[in-house]
Design a protein around this motif. Sequence first.
Motif, mmCIF file in Angstrom:
data_model
loop_
_atom_site.group_PDB
_atom_site.id
_atom_site.type_symbol
_atom_site.label_atom_id
_atom_site.label_comp_id
_atom_site.label_asym_id
_atom_site.label_seq_id
_atom_site.Cartn_x
_atom_site.Cartn_y
_atom_site.Cartn_z
ATOM 1 N N LYS A 85 0.837 -1.198 0.000
ATOM 2 C CA LYS A 85 0.000 0.000 0.000
ATOM 3 C C LYS A 85 0.875 1.252 0.000
ATOM 4 O O LYS A 85 0.630 2.210 -0.746
ATOM 5 C CB LYS A 85 -0.941 0.020 1.208
ATOM 6 C CG LYS A 85 -1.874 1.231 1.226
ATOM 7 C CD LYS A 85 -2.751 1.251 2.463
ATOM 8 C CE LYS A 85 -3.738 2.417 2.400
ATOM 9 N NZ LYS A 85 -3.050 3.738 2.238
ATOM 10 N N ALA A 88 2.434 1.533 -3.444
ATOM 11 C CA ALA A 88 1.445 1.963 -4.437
ATOM 12 C C ALA A 88 1.177 3.457 -4.321
ATOM 13 O O ALA A 88 1.041 4.163 -5.329
ATOM 14 C CB ALA A 88 0.147 1.174 -4.263
ATOM 15 N N ASP A 89 1.099 3.958 -3.087
ATOM 16 C CA ASP A 89 0.880 5.398 -2.877
ATOM 17 C C ASP A 89 2.021 6.208 -3.481
ATOM 18 O O ASP A 89 1.795 7.245 -4.117
ATOM 19 C CB ASP A 89 0.750 5.707 -1.384
ATOM 20 C CG ASP A 89 -0.546 5.190 -0.781
ATOM 21 O OD1 ASP A 89 -1.477 4.896 -1.553
ATOM 22 O OD2 ASP A 89 -0.617 5.079 0.456
ATOM 23 N N ASN A 92 1.762 5.823 -7.436
ATOM 24 C CA ASN A 92 0.569 6.481 -7.997
ATOM 25 C C ASN A 92 0.673 7.997 -7.945
ATOM 26 O O ASN A 92 0.126 8.696 -8.805
ATOM 27 C CB ASN A 92 -0.686 6.017 -7.253
ATOM 28 C CG ASN A 92 -1.059 4.580 -7.573
ATOM 29 O OD1 ASN A 92 -0.739 4.075 -8.643
ATOM 30 N ND2 ASN A 92 -1.722 3.914 -6.645
ATOM 31 N N LYS A 275 -4.573 -6.924 -4.589
ATOM 32 C CA LYS A 275 -4.191 -5.841 -5.495
ATOM 33 C C LYS A 275 -2.848 -6.077 -6.183
ATOM 34 O O LYS A 275 -2.414 -5.257 -6.985
ATOM 35 C CB LYS A 275 -4.131 -4.519 -4.726
ATOM 36 C CG LYS A 275 -5.479 -4.107 -4.117
ATOM 37 C CD LYS A 275 -5.370 -2.781 -3.390
ATOM 38 C CE LYS A 275 -6.726 -2.364 -2.816
ATOM 39 N NZ LYS A 275 -6.631 -1.057 -2.107
ATOM 40 N N ASP A 276 -2.189 -7.205 -5.854
ATOM 41 C CA ASP A 276 -0.824 -7.434 -6.336
ATOM 42 C C ASP A 276 -0.715 -8.778 -7.049
ATOM 43 O O ASP A 276 -1.254 -9.787 -6.592
ATOM 44 C CB ASP A 276 0.158 -7.402 -5.165
ATOM 45 C CG ASP A 276 -0.036 -6.171 -4.289
ATOM 46 O OD1 ASP A 276 0.076 -5.056 -4.822
ATOM 47 O OD2 ASP A 276 -0.334 -6.338 -3.092
ATOM 48 N N LYS A 293 -4.133 -4.792 -15.196
ATOM 49 C CA LYS A 293 -4.827 -3.551 -14.846
ATOM 50 C C LYS A 293 -6.337 -3.716 -14.990
ATOM 51 O O LYS A 293 -7.111 -3.305 -14.114
ATOM 52 C CB LYS A 293 -4.330 -2.415 -15.736
ATOM 53 C CG LYS A 293 -4.938 -1.058 -15.412
ATOM 54 C CD LYS A 293 -4.325 0.022 -16.305
ATOM 55 C CE LYS A 293 -4.920 1.395 -15.968
ATOM 56 N NZ LYS A 293 -4.310 2.446 -16.827
ATOM 57 N N TYR A 297 -5.761 -5.368 -10.647
ATOM 58 C CA TYR A 297 -4.504 -5.301 -9.905
ATOM 59 C C TYR A 297 -3.928 -3.889 -9.969
ATOM 60 O O TYR A 297 -4.083 -3.184 -10.973
ATOM 61 C CB TYR A 297 -3.485 -6.290 -10.469
ATOM 62 C CG TYR A 297 -3.886 -7.743 -10.300
ATOM 63 C CD1 TYR A 297 -3.669 -8.403 -9.100
ATOM 64 C CD2 TYR A 297 -4.488 -8.450 -11.341
ATOM 65 C CE1 TYR A 297 -4.031 -9.732 -8.940
ATOM 66 C CE2 TYR A 297 -4.864 -9.780 -11.191
ATOM 67 C CZ TYR A 297 -4.634 -10.412 -9.988
ATOM 68 O OH TYR A 297 -4.998 -11.727 -9.827
ATOM 69 N N GLU A 298 -3.251 -3.493 -8.904
ATOM 70 C CA GLU A 298 -2.614 -2.180 -8.865
ATOM 71 C C GLU A 298 -1.117 -2.241 -9.101
ATOM 72 O O GLU A 298 -0.524 -1.297 -9.605
ATOM 73 C CB GLU A 298 -2.890 -1.497 -7.517
ATOM 74 C CG GLU A 298 -4.352 -1.118 -7.317
ATOM 75 C CD GLU A 298 -4.573 -0.307 -6.057
ATOM 76 O OE1 GLU A 298 -3.569 0.044 -5.383
ATOM 77 O OE2 GLU A 298 -5.730 -0.023 -5.737
ATOM 78 N N LYS A 314 4.608 0.365 -13.163
ATOM 79 C CA LYS A 314 4.155 -0.272 -11.920
ATOM 80 C C LYS A 314 3.537 -1.645 -12.150
ATOM 81 O O LYS A 314 3.204 -2.339 -11.193
ATOM 82 C CB LYS A 314 3.186 0.635 -11.168
ATOM 83 C CG LYS A 314 1.855 0.882 -11.841
ATOM 84 C CD LYS A 314 0.983 1.761 -10.952
ATOM 85 C CE LYS A 314 -0.403 1.955 -11.553
ATOM 86 N NZ LYS A 314 -1.270 2.766 -10.650
ATOM 87 N N TYR A 315 3.403 -2.061 -13.422
ATOM 88 C CA TYR A 315 2.928 -3.417 -13.708
ATOM 89 C C TYR A 315 4.065 -4.358 -14.100
ATOM 90 O O TYR A 315 3.831 -5.487 -14.509
ATOM 91 C CB TYR A 315 1.845 -3.381 -14.787
ATOM 92 C CG TYR A 315 0.535 -2.867 -14.235
ATOM 93 C CD1 TYR A 315 -0.286 -3.692 -13.467
ATOM 94 C CD2 TYR A 315 0.166 -1.542 -14.410
ATOM 95 C CE1 TYR A 315 -1.464 -3.221 -12.920
ATOM 96 C CE2 TYR A 315 -1.025 -1.055 -13.868
ATOM 97 C CZ TYR A 315 -1.832 -1.903 -13.117
ATOM 98 O OH TYR A 315 -3.001 -1.430 -12.559
#
Length: 341
Positions: A85, A88-89, A92, A275-276, A293, A297-298, A314-315
């Motif tokens: 998390k 990801a923050d 993003n 999310k992963d 995506k 998934y993030e 990020k992927y």
Amino acid sequence: MRNIVSKLFRIIKRIIAYILYYTGITEYLIKTKLSNKIVIITYHRVLPYKKRNLSFSHQAIMVDPANFDMHLSIVTKLFTIEDTKGIADILNNNAKISEPKCIITFDDGWSDNYEYAFPLLQKYHCPALIFVPVNYISSTSTFWQERLGFLIWKSTEINTVDSRITLKKYGMDKLDEKNKQSSIMNYVRSLKSLSYREIDTIMSDFSQMISLDEVSSVDKHMSWEELVELNSNNIQIGSHACSHKILTQLDSKEIYEELKQSKTIIEDKLRIKVKDIAYPNGNYNKEIGEIAKKTGYELGFGTTFGHVDSSVDKYNLKRININDDIADSKPMFLATILGIF
């Protein structure tokens, strides 16, 4: 001659690593070179040396618990350990990274992750992320590499006419008893470029003599109950697809089903939001990223070596794979993390 050169090269690398470590250069480089980076470390198996004669996983994915303990003692001192998390923050929001950060990840969901890695993660209050292939969780099945290795080994033990014919067919009839296990694993590893149809044919030849229900006692995966416990104790669970098939060998529909179904099953079983995703064998292309995506998934994790900053895809996040051969001491572990070798 090649073996001598290889051994000499390993000795030189070790000497360099120790000089850098004991002069303080390694720690300085961690604080400077990685000050604006995220280091994502990849483990697979945490299995004691004394049990490896029972396993048909390759040494390239093995770490002894004592070494894993040593690794955690280092990263928890030199890095801020993050969960996904937090990462990801950062990605993003294209946020600035002001200190070395690290994520501990595991691929495959092996049972030894629960038995040996989990207690050590708790010891250091260290979060981690485990990617699981759902078809193997709470199952007596295991990956084709470990299963085929076990079948070949069993075929050498039964010594029947059929076993001798089959072993000769695949060039496995003259194995040195002393190095038999490693020879079998190296052979199986060499088959990774084959199609699944070709692998199934080889598997079928050996399974006619040995029950496919059999598997080496240590080459098993975790149960859903164990994953529930891990998830309740600061260990995130991510997807490693369903079948563990290499996604670049599948068509678009198959990729979608692998990613979507695995996510759905984990979420239903564990009552969490997934999310992963870590791609089996790290194989990735832009289509896979788009499907990841699309299926919710993030973050997507590959196996390309490197460090992560806010500019990356990020992927297809880069990671650093760790095993005993390259990280059996503090100097070697940190040299590997830095990418010196």
